[in-house]
Design an enzyme around this catalytic site. Sequence first.
Site, PDB file in Angstrom:
ATOM      1  N   ASP A 138      36.131  33.270  39.022  1.00 26.15           N
ATOM      2  CA  ASP A 138      37.228  34.226  38.859  1.00 26.15           C
ATOM      3  C   ASP A 138      38.591  33.523  38.857  1.00 26.15           C
ATOM      4  O   ASP A 138      38.682  32.299  39.026  1.00 26.15           O
ATOM      5  CB  ASP A 138      37.116  35.264  40.002  1.00 26.15           C
ATOM      6  CG  ASP A 138      37.532  36.658  39.576  1.00 26.15           C
ATOM      7  OD1 ASP A 138      38.277  36.788  38.593  1.00 26.15           O
ATOM      8  OD2 ASP A 138      37.117  37.620  40.247  1.00 26.15           O
ATOM      9  N   ASP A 193      39.271  44.298  34.361  1.00 25.77           N
ATOM     10  CA  ASP A 193      38.003  44.911  34.795  1.00 25.77           C
ATOM     11  C   ASP A 193      37.710  46.243  34.104  1.00 25.77           C
ATOM     12  O   ASP A 193      38.603  47.057  33.896  1.00 25.77           O
ATOM     13  CB  ASP A 193      38.051  45.181  36.303  1.00 25.77           C
ATOM     14  CG  ASP A 193      37.998  43.895  37.090  1.00 25.77           C
ATOM     15  OD1 ASP A 193      37.916  42.810  36.478  1.00 25.77           O
ATOM     16  OD2 ASP A 193      38.041  43.979  38.328  1.00 25.77           O
TER      17      ASP A 193
END
Length: 392
Positions: A138, A193
């Site tokens: 990430d 997201d």
Amino acid sequence: MIYSMTCYAQKFDSLALTPPMGWNTFNTFAGNFDEKIIRKMADILVSSGMKDAGYQYIIIDDNWTNTRDSLGFLTVDKGRFPSGLKVLSDYIHSKGLKLGLYSDAGYKTCGGFVASRGHEFQDALMFAGWGCDYLKYDWCNCEGIQAVGAYTTMRDALYAAKRPMVFSMCEWGNNKPWEWAASIAHLWRTTGDIIACWDCVDTHGGAYNSWGVMKILDMQDSLRIYAGPGHWNDPDMLEVGNGNLTITESRAHFSLWAMLAAPLISGNDLRTMSNGVLNILTNKEVIAVDQDSLGIQGFKQNNADSLEIWYKPLKNGDWALCFFNRGSKPVDFHYEWKDHIIVDHVAKLELRFDNQTYFLRDIWMKKDIGTTGKPFISKIPSHDVVMLRLKK
Ligand code: GLA
């Protein structure tokens, strides 16, 4: 004397030659899971038939790292993972599945847990020792560092650790990874997201955006040139069966992700999934479109009157075709094959119906429905699809 050192670091070849498939903790559990839940998900992945349909990675997303020990090695939270990661990993492997882990290029993950910055090679060794097969990496808390360098460092660390791992980049498309990451990672997120709604945006009070399924879909089309075997655009995990998506919307979402040759990482609670949701996730003919070995990402051919028409070239001269009713009312349509010449400028393929007749297979109805010799007449409910496989 001058010594020269040649460095052969690279990503692991021959992994993810088709888009990865699996299950990930984040969409249902966020940070709220433990080893019991992971074992249960592994069990159900097998008993439900999902493994047979192709799902193989169990990916433990954010919130599993604890502190580092005195030598700097990562530890896990003993309260939630009393058996330790190696035992959990062995369990997952004993089921014929593979283990995915998560870390972040900053000092801390998005959830504020210990991450890999400055410990990349050490963490990669640890992941390898635990039997990890897939790393999602990430991009939170990375202000001031450069994405190409950060992701290259972890790629090299994984390679040095000598255990083949799929490398999944998650920097949300901020630095256009499609332009540079094919030699670094096997997949890269293209957006922020996904969230489990049809067409909404959550601005998180102005901090950043999360996107509904339609919003994510609309950000993919121009990227297809960059995808192919071993290097995929990742429009984020599936929300099939989650939130307020209807079963119809879940089916459309799954079909479109298959047309996009997207990774199919489910994120629903497998313990409570309905048969309807399971039937979507395990439709092998839809999955075959996603997993086709040519690895060509499909494209939107037109979208007149809210009916989008998506095509995807497949091996052996087959094509997938998805009629998608994006509007709020049912659509009656009449598709006259001979009026259409489909040109895929990226794959340099052409599909025409004036000199070739194709057999039609409806892959949601699982029925052969004739040929392109006759016009195709159908009615599609709102937010639903008709998905066909065209065969010579
Ligand atoms: C970021 C990622 C998500 C998930 C969370 C975990 O938001 O984009 O996919 O991994 O972090 O905190």
